[in-house]
Every structure is written in C-alpha cells, then in structure tokens.
Design an enzyme around this catalytic site. Structure first.
Site, PDB file in Angstrom:
ATOM      1  N   ARG A   1       0.864  -1.179   0.000  1.00 40.49           N
ATOM      2  CA  ARG A   1       0.000   0.000   0.000  1.00 40.49           C
ATOM      3  C   ARG A   1       0.902   1.230   0.000  1.00 40.49           C
ATOM      4  NH1 ARG A   1      -1.964  -3.681   3.747  1.00 40.49           N
ATOM      5  NH2 ARG A   1      -4.053  -4.520   3.300  1.00 40.49           N
TER       6      ARG A   1
ATOM      7  N   LYS B   1      -1.707  -2.530   7.594  1.00 37.84           N
ATOM      8  CA  LYS B   1      -3.123  -2.449   7.907  1.00 37.84           C
ATOM      9  C   LYS B   1      -3.489  -3.536   8.910  1.00 37.84           C
ATOM     10  CE  LYS B   1      -7.620  -1.920   5.656  1.00 37.84           C
ATOM     11  NZ  LYS B   1      -8.339  -1.903   4.367  1.00 37.84           N
TER      12      LYS B   1
ATOM     13  N   HIS C   1      -3.083   2.933  -5.820  1.00 39.83           N
ATOM     14  CA  HIS C   1      -3.523   1.640  -5.296  1.00 39.83           C
ATOM     15  C   HIS C   1      -3.781   0.642  -6.421  1.00 39.83           C
ATOM     16  CE1 HIS C   1      -4.755  -0.539  -1.704  1.00 39.83           C
ATOM     17  NE2 HIS C   1      -5.765  -1.065  -2.393  1.00 39.83           N
TER      18      HIS C   1
ATOM     19  N   ARG D   1      -1.187  -1.975  -6.805  1.00 40.91           N
ATOM     20  CA  ARG D   1      -1.330  -3.127  -5.907  1.00 40.91           C
ATOM     21  C   ARG D   1      -2.283  -4.159  -6.523  1.00 40.91           C
ATOM     22  NH1 ARG D   1      -1.226  -4.739  -0.352  1.00 40.91           N
ATOM     23  NH2 ARG D   1      -3.220  -5.482   0.447  1.00 40.91           N
TER      24      ARG D   1
ATOM     25  N   HIS E   1      -3.659  -9.768   3.488  1.00 44.53           N
ATOM     26  CA  HIS E   1      -5.093  -9.903   3.716  1.00 44.53           C
ATOM     27  C   HIS E   1      -5.363 -10.880   4.856  1.00 44.53           C
ATOM     28  CE1 HIS E   1      -6.129  -8.610  -0.689  1.00 44.53           C
ATOM     29  NE2 HIS E   1      -5.910  -7.587   0.111  1.00 44.53           N
TER      30      HIS E   1
ATOM     31  N   TYR F   1      -9.554 -10.945  -6.989  1.00 46.25           N
ATOM     32  CA  TYR F   1      -8.687 -10.862  -8.165  1.00 46.25           C
ATOM     33  C   TYR F   1      -8.904 -12.041  -9.106  1.00 46.25           C
ATOM     34  CZ  TYR F   1      -6.497  -7.230  -5.411  1.00 46.25           C
ATOM     35  OH  TYR F   1      -6.285  -6.101  -4.674  1.00 46.25           O
TER      36      TYR F   1
END
Length: 334
Positions: A147, A172, A278, A281, A304, A313
């Site tokens: 990120r 995150k 972003h 990414r 994640h 994706y």
C-alpha cells in the site's frame, strides 16, 4: 448503569469532546488516519444537529444523520460504514454510555466491486512516464504490492539487502509482513538510501528533532529518532511540524504529492481507466495469479486477513467471459 467497559478504559483528561475522541483513539493505538476520520464524522454529526451535544441525542438523531449521508450526500457504502463506526466509537468508547440501540443500528451493506487493474503494457507505459523518486516509488508499489502508506513509511532498517527482503511494519490491522525485494530495484534503492543519508547527515549536523517513532520508543530510546537506521527511505525534502507533538522534524514523502504525479503519468499515457497508486497493488496481485502463483501466497504478500478478500482478483481474471468465444465472431462477415 454504565457497562463494564467504563471500568476498563481510564478517565479522559481533555475537556472538549473532539479532543476526548482524539485522546481515546490514541490510547487504543488506532492509526492517525482513523483518528482524522473519526474526528471528522463526529464533528459532522454535531454540526448536522445544530451543535447539540451527543450525550443529549440518541438513536433517532444517529439514524437521521446516517440517512442524510446515504440519501442526500449519496455516500458509498464503505464511507457510510466508516461514519457509523465513528459514531459507535463516540458513544461506546468516549461517552461510555450503555445504550442498547447502538448494537441495533443497521449496518450498511458493503458491495464488493471489481478493482481497476492495469495490463502489463499499461503498467510499463505509466512507470516509464514517471520521473525521479516518484518513479522508484511506483515501481516499488507494483513490484511488491505494498500500500502507498506502507511504502512511504519504510525505514532504513526495513530494507534487508542480504536477504533480498522488505519488511512492512505496522501494516493495515497493525500486522507486520515480509516481502520480496525485486532484483531490479536493488541498485535504485541503494541510490535512494545514499540520497536519504545526505538529508539525515544534514539534520544531524543541525541537531534537528529526528523522525517520528511509533508509540513510546522515543522515550525508551532517546537517541533512536536521530539514528540512521530509523530514518525514512523516502524522506521529504523539507521539514514540517508534527501535528501531535509540535516538534519540527523531517517527515516522509507526502502521499498527495505522489498521487498527483501518478495521475499525470496515467493521463499522459492516454489510459482511460480511473487508475490510482492503489491500482498498482491490484495489478501486482492479478499479474501474480496470471503467472500461476497460488491464492494463499498472494494473500500473504498482500497482508489480507481473509482469503475471500484476495479472491476478488480471480474474478478480474474472468473478465472477457472466461475465454468463451462470442457467437458474433462466428458469423460470416459478409
């Protein structure tokens, strides 16, 4: 009667409500962006109801505000959800009111959207159109899937050339993870660190305040903030005032500056997609899956918590009908 939560959290010291929100956010170690967002929504809520104190309001006022955001402002469901989280935080963590209606508030349903993904050719054109440190930063985002804030907050100690690795600290969700260091970025990163060291030496000679350290490390290790290992990989060319401490120190590059440079590169490339930094990414994840890497590996690299987030994706890969040939292409062109 106040819930048990009131006995867990310490009493607030700030006299003003919004300062109390900031105090509680910092006590719970939420990110600075979360603090800014929560203060914004609490302020908007109070202004919407004519500067009434939230303690004098309840479920009807909260629901009216959220309805206004959805109907009049037409906010996206994710932004709507953020506003609701801010108000729940205000009532449960700051005011510490035992209100049963807080748990009964209807949560907006967040709809998953297909991410914008650039093709390999489009990525190449955009990266070629960027210059200097912004070009390196863009290549780093695409090459590692970081990120933008994770890349900007890289410290010297987080670049491990011997193990060809980059370490993301406090990503995150407060999680750390290890990423591969692209071979093509080894020398450019060494050159960037050489430039950064000149700024570090300049600050040391002028006895500047050093860089910001997380949590209480600055008190625990007083010299760490001025040490080379804690310096930014992408330092800002000028100094700025820390909004929390008031100390004049060197910050890392601002994300807005890079976002503007990226947008200019996308426009110059003639790409008709709403691409942002972003998007690099998203391209990283999609292109890895196209290369045959398994979904769990990509999940770990992206950081994640749930593989369902990474699964989005796989839907991008199905664009174009999953290799189904259109019947139009079988018609006789004559």
């Amino acid at each position: 009667m106040r819930p048990a939560l009131a006995t867990v959290l310490p009493p607030l010291q700030a006299p003003r409500l919004l300062d109390q929100v900031r105090e509680r956010v910092r006590y719970l170690h939420y990110s600075r962006r979360t603090e800014q967002a929560y203060v914004h929504w609490c302020k908007s809520f109070i202004r919407f109801h004519g500067l009434r104190h939230p303690r004098d309001m309840g479920a009807p006022e909260v629901q009216a505000f959220l309805t206004w955001l959805a109907d009049e402002r037409q906010l996206a469901s994710s932004t709507h959800k953020q506003a609701l989280s801010a108000l729940v935080f205000l009532y449960t963590k700051v005011l510490q009111l035992g209100l049963p209606w807080v748990a009964e508030l209807e949560r907006p349903r967040v709809r998953r959207r297909l991410p914008v993904v650039l093709s390999r050719d489009e990525v190449t054109v955009v990266l070629t159109g960027m210059q200097g440190v912004h070009a390196l930063l863009a290549r780093l985002l695409y090459g590692t899937g970081m990120r933008i804030n994770e890349a900007l907050q890289l410290r010297v100690k987080d670049v491990d050339f011997s193990h060809q690795a980059l370490i993301v600290r406090e990503g995150k969700g407060g999680k750390d993870r290890v990423l591969m260091l692209p071979q093509t970025l080894v020398q450019p990163l060494r050159d960037q660190l050489a430039q950064a060291k000149l700024l570090w030496a300049e600050d040391a000679a002028q006895q500047r305040g050093g860089v910001e350290l997380p949590y209480a490390l600055e008190r625990k290790y007083p010299q760490a903030s001025t040490s080379w290992v804690w310096f930014w990989v992408f330092p800002q060319a000028t100094h700025s005032t820390d909004p929390r401490s008031g100390v004049v120190r060197r910050h890392h590059l601002y994300d807005q500056t890079f976002q503007r440079a990226f947008k200019r590169a996308v426009m110059a490339a003639g790409i008709a997609k709403p691409a942002t930094p972003h998007t690099l990414r998203h391209a990283f994840a999609t292109h890895l899956l196209q290369d045959g890497y398994d979904i769990r590996t990509v999940q770990d690299l992206l950081g994640h918590a749930d593989v369902a987030t990474t699964m989005i994706y796989t839907h991008v890969l199905k664009l174009g009908g999953g290799a189904v040939r259109s019947p139009l292409d079988r018609l006789d062109p004559t």
